[in-house]
Design a protein around this motif. Structure first.
Motif, PDB file in Angstrom:
ATOM      1  N   HIS A  83       0.950  -1.183   0.171  1.00 10.47           N
ATOM      2  CA  HIS A  83      -0.156   0.153   0.042  1.00 10.47           C
ATOM      3  C   HIS A  83       0.843   1.076   0.039  1.00 10.47           C
ATOM      4  O   HIS A  83       2.151   1.377   0.459  1.00 10.47           O
ATOM      5  CB  HIS A  83      -1.086   0.075   1.231  1.00 10.47           C
TER       6      HIS A  83
ATOM      7  N   ARG B 123      -2.479   4.325   5.888  1.00 13.08           N
ATOM      8  CA  ARG B 123      -4.050   4.662   6.120  1.00 13.08           C
ATOM      9  C   ARG B 123      -4.740   3.565   5.062  1.00 13.08           C
ATOM     10  O   ARG B 123      -5.573   2.623   5.495  1.00 13.08           O
ATOM     11  CB  ARG B 123      -4.376   5.847   5.734  1.00 13.08           C
ATOM     12  N   PHE B 124      -4.170   3.545   3.899  1.00 11.85           N
ATOM     13  CA  PHE B 124      -4.506   2.332   2.917  1.00 11.85           C
ATOM     14  C   PHE B 124      -4.614   1.323   3.395  1.00 11.85           C
ATOM     15  O   PHE B 124      -5.479   0.403   3.342  1.00 11.85           O
ATOM     16  CB  PHE B 124      -4.095   2.564   1.451  1.00 11.85           C
TER      17      PHE B 124
ATOM     18  N   ARG C 194      -7.061   0.458   6.177  1.00 14.86           N
ATOM     19  CA  ARG C 194      -8.480   0.290   5.536  1.00 14.86           C
ATOM     20  C   ARG C 194      -8.745  -1.001   4.998  1.00 14.86           C
ATOM     21  O   ARG C 194      -9.579  -1.583   5.366  1.00 14.86           O
ATOM     22  CB  ARG C 194      -8.610   1.475   4.334  1.00 14.86           C
ATOM     23  N   GLU C 195      -7.593  -1.497   4.106  1.00 18.97           N
ATOM     24  CA  GLU C 195      -7.882  -2.814   3.215  1.00 18.97           C
ATOM     25  C   GLU C 195      -7.788  -3.989   4.399  1.00 18.97           C
ATOM     26  O   GLU C 195      -8.987  -4.619   4.145  1.00 18.97           O
ATOM     27  CB  GLU C 195      -6.827  -2.722   2.141  1.00 18.97           C
TER      28      GLU C 195
ATOM     29  N   GLU D 124      -8.853  -0.592  -0.643  1.00 18.66           N
ATOM     30  CA  GLU D 124      -8.078   0.067   0.132  1.00 18.66           C
ATOM     31  C   GLU D 124      -8.779   1.577   0.769  1.00 18.66           C
ATOM     32  O   GLU D 124      -8.140   2.093   1.391  1.00 18.66           O
ATOM     33  CB  GLU D 124      -6.785   0.125  -0.392  1.00 18.66           C
ATOM     34  N   ARG D 125      -9.749   1.744  -0.089  1.00 20.68           N
ATOM     35  CA  ARG D 125     -10.445   3.022   0.457  1.00 20.68           C
ATOM     36  C   ARG D 125     -11.643   2.839   0.991  1.00 20.68           C
ATOM     37  O   ARG D 125     -12.345   3.806   1.301  1.00 20.68           O
ATOM     38  CB  ARG D 125     -10.684   3.975  -0.915  1.00 20.68           C
TER      39      ARG D 125
END
Length: 484
Positions: free
Chosen positions: A251, A255-256, A259-260, A401-402
């Motif tokens: 990633h 953060r990504f 998230r994922e 990822e978002r």
């Protein structure tokens, strides 16, 4: 050896002993002639999705058939020099050596039993305009779609073009005595692409990533770059020595990654294994994750019948209903994107068309006047490139990822761009979703779409992503029509 040396050659071709007791046993040379064949070069001159073909003419082999500009090597000439020379002689264009890219090598046997090796090279940059420079050997030049080559081609040449088109780098094309020189659409397939060795996984991934992947799935057989043509995309398709395929993703930021990985652990399982990849392992230190590979065609640019599209959108609505129900919804105002409005406006200075800035500001600020709307788990990047359709017509959602908790209606921002002129697809999606958006959600969707379009225009321009820029302008054009 020079004459007078320790060994002499007899008329029979058998080495004779010099009489030494420990001399090696005589070696018998093969009576068969050595395999010798000509080498030819083929020019794949590309113009977007088209390739240049010429029609052979005159008293030459395969006269009247189309083929790529080609020719045999001269003495002491290498294949790159040869294809450059042929381009100038046949087409009157100049090509630099650094613009010649290897495409394919193919061993060919003609119907008459002659063998040759053909080297195919791709060129997309040249100087001059292609023309018929040898009219006694060429009667026509034309650009043809590479995905649908014409039938009236030399079979050997067309086989090479097909192999190149399909991504192969080596192949055999062995014709039988009764085969025609020309391509026969109804005839047997003589093209046989050769499998190539996958690059060493550790050379591609590096030791640390390779160690992580092998801890998750076992010894690796290969790794192939599968990244999107976008900055920061780092994805590889990895193959295990025992078979099986997975995707390894690094990633762009923590953060990504969070998230994922979080979505795969909390929400994705509810959609069913047939509709989503499965998380195999995650390494927060390297921001890496391994997920199972799902077969299917990517719907970005796919050509499907309208009934099939509607079935796809109905499935998508069903999956979104499940995703959005993974947690009880909460009610909140959809104003999160407003925090970046002025920063994105400054970055988009000079990029917006007349009236677009006013439209964005009006729709964005209207978000502050709307009552709270449902928030919950969302995919966050729902567009066709993140959808696969497998052979059983099962829809698969990828790239999480978002994903995060946010306005549920925001999952319709990017996918709504695909049904602007296909209302039946929109109806199919909400049929699967089992509810329409409320009037407040519909107004929030407009404001959120305007903010997303602004973000796409400024980001796409800064990162050389014209597709993102065009989607942003297209969204604003649609919002303006809806407003009027």
């Amino acid at each position: 050896m020079k004459p007078g040396g320790h060994h002499a050659s007899s008329e029979s071709g058998v080495q004779q002993s010099t009489g030494h007791e420990n001399a090696p046993a005589p070696l018998k040379l093969s009576a068969s002639p050595r395999h010798r064949e000509p080498v030819d070069v083929h020019l794949i001159l590309r113009r977007g999705g088209e390739v240049l073909l010429s029609r052979r003419a005159g008293d030459i082999y395969a006269s009247g058939l189309l083929h790529m500009p080609s020719g045999h090597l001269d003495d002491f000439e290498d294949v790159v020099t040869g294809v450059i020379r042929e381009a100038e002689e046949e087409l009157g264009i100049l090509i630099r050596a650094e613009h010649v890219r290897f495409a394919l090598v193919m061993h060919h046997r003609s119907p008459g039993g002659e063998h040759r090796t053909g080297w195919f090279f791709e060129v997309t940059q040249w100087f001059g305009v292609p023309r018929i420079a040898e009219p006694h050997r060429c009667s026509e030049l034309g650009w043809f779609p590479i995905n649908e080559p014409p039938d009236d081609m030399v079979a050997y040449c067309r086989a090479g073009l097909e192999a190149y088109r399909d991504g192969h780098t080596s192949a055999l094309h062995l014709q039988e005595p009764d085969d025609p020189v020309a391509y026969d659409p109804a005839g047997p397939v003589r093209l046989r692409p050769l499998p190539t060795r996958s690059p060493d996984a550790r050379a591609v991934l590096g030791d640390q990533l390779a160690d992580f992947a092998e801890q998750a799935i076992g010894p690796l057989a290969g790794a192939k770059d599968a990244s999107w043509a976008r900055e920061g995309s780092c994805v590889w398709k990895v193959t295990g020595r025992g078979g099986g395929n997975w995707f390894l993703k690094v990633h762009q930021n923590d953060r990504f990654h969070q998230r994922e990985v979080g979505a795969y652990r909390r929400w994705v399982p509810a959609l069913g294994r047939e509709h989503v990849p499965q998380l195999v392992a995650a390494d927060p230190a390297q921001l890496a994750a391994v997920v199972t590979a799902r077969a299917g065609i990517n719907l970005h640019g796919a050509e499907l019948s309208e009934p099939t599209w509607q079935a796809v959108y109905r499935q998508l609505g069903q999956l979104l209903r499940v995703l959005h129900s993974c947690e009880p919804p909460t009610m909140a105002q959809a104003v999160g994107g407003l925090a970046k409005l002025e920063r994105h406006m400054a970055a988009a200075d000079g990029l917006l068309e007349d009236g677009e800035e006013e439209l964005i500001r009006r729709l964005a600020h209207h978000l502050t006047t709307l009552p709270p709307i449902p928030h919950g788990p969302r995919h966050g990047d729902l567009q066709l490139r993140n959808l696969l359709l497998d052979d059983n017509m099962v829809l698969v959602l990828i790239d999480w990822e978002r994903s995060e908790v946010g306005p549920l209606v925001s999952d319709f921002i990017r996918i709504s761009d695909t049904w602007a002129n296909a209302p039946a697809r929109q109806a199919a999606l909400f049929d699967g979703y089992r509810r329409l958006v409320s009037p407040d959600e519909a107004q929030a969707l407009q404001g959120l779409s305007a903010l997303d379009a602004l973000s796409g225009i400024q980001y796409g321009t800064a990162h050389d992503d014209p597709e993102l820029v065009e989607r942003g302008h297209r969204t604003l054009h649609r919002l303006r029509k809806e407003a009027t």
